[in-house]
Design an enzyme around this catalytic site. Structure first.
Site, PDB file in Angstrom:
ATOM      1  N   GLU A  46      37.573  39.275  50.245  1.00 21.75           N
ATOM      2  CA  GLU A  46      38.412  38.143  49.676  1.00 21.75           C
ATOM      3  C   GLU A  46      39.805  38.793  49.832  1.00 21.75           C
ATOM      4  O   GLU A  46      40.075  39.831  49.136  1.00 21.75           O
ATOM      5  CB  GLU A  46      37.988  37.695  48.506  1.00 21.75           C
ATOM      6  N   ASP A  57      43.010  34.888  36.594  1.00 21.90           N
ATOM      7  CA  ASP A  57      42.930  36.293  36.953  1.00 21.90           C
ATOM      8  C   ASP A  57      43.637  37.148  35.586  1.00 21.90           C
ATOM      9  O   ASP A  57      44.365  36.397  34.834  1.00 21.90           O
ATOM     10  CB  ASP A  57      43.778  36.602  37.999  1.00 21.90           C
TER      11      ASP A  57
END
Length: 258
Positions: A46, A57
């Site tokens: 990724e 995140d």
């Protein structure tokens, strides 16, 4: 056949996928990091598109995104860096990011660029499923780009089955509703969630991500899905090793053995 589908058909268990943020800690070594990962046995990658407000995140990946943006990374620059990657790399490559930079680039242009450089799939955590079905899926399908959807412990069975019926590639099982970041172990509640999703007998493979950083979490993820996705731990090690992917991977494998 799309490389994501090929991977799960040919090697469907105990897979390991890694995330890193393009442009961090160095601007121009994206291709080198990818090539090193494949050479060291990683099954799927990724590639993070840095964004100024990465809501899903934790602090490590947020910091990496800030560094990448300061270094001058952009989506246009990333596609330029990936232009010749398929001359040397065969494993599936996925772009992971947020909707804003993709919309600014133009979604059809984005999918066209993905197809041209050999990107197999895209993860956009803030893409509403309704918008995906109505606007984005037909374009992504046209360019053979898999849109990977995330599920969490809060996702209903009905929605999981709806996602399973309308996506292809794999389903990203987020281990918890929290942001990304390393965890020492998966508790009974998370194990129950993994077991429940497994019991639904989905047509798509599953990968578990968020919180995997040691032997216990890795083995738990690989036992309850087709494989594991590691982000924060590798991003941290890559930063500490100043972009040297070989050293960062050696340290990661060492941590995963403990």
């Amino acid at each position: 056949m799309n490389r994501i589908n090929q991977l799960f058909q040919s090697n469907p268990t105990k897979l390991l996928s890694l995330y890193f943020c393009a442009g961090a800690p160095k601007l121009d070594n994206t291709a080198e990091v990818i090539k090193t990962m494949e050479r060291k046995g990683i099954n799927m990658i990724e590639i993070g598109i840095p964004f100024s407000d990465p809501m899903a995140d934790g602090p490590i990946i947020q910091e990496a995104a800030t560094t990448a943006l300061r270094n001058g990374m952009s989506l246009r620059k990333l596609f330029s860096q990936l232009k010749n990657i398929r001359k040397e790399v065969n494993i599936p490559l996925i772009l992971m990011g947020y909707l804003n930079p993709v919309i600014q680039y133009g979604f059809e242009n984005f999918c066209k660029s993905c197809n041209e450089v050999g990107i197999d799939g895209v993860i956009l955590p803030d893409l509403p499923f309704k918008d995906y079905m109505e606007e984005f899926k037909p374009i992504a399908d046209k360019y053979d780009v898999r849109i990977i959807m995330l599920i969490t412990p809060e996702t209903s069975d009905e929605r999981i089955r709806f996602i399973d019926d309308n996506t292809d590639g794999f389903i990203y099982m987020v281990s918890s509703a929290a942001t990304t970041g390393a965890q020492k172990s998966f508790d009974e509640q998370k194990q129950a969630y993994f077991n429940h999703v497994h019991s639904l007998k989905l047509k798509n493979p599953t990968m578990i991500g968020f919180g995997i950083s040691n032997k216990q979490t890795l083995e738990s993820a690989q036992a309850n899905a087709n494989g594991a996705i590691i982000g924060s731990k590798f991003v941290q090690l890559l930063s500490e090793e100043k972009g040297d992917a070989e050293k960062a991977l050696d340290r990661l494998f060492e941590a995963l053995a403990k």
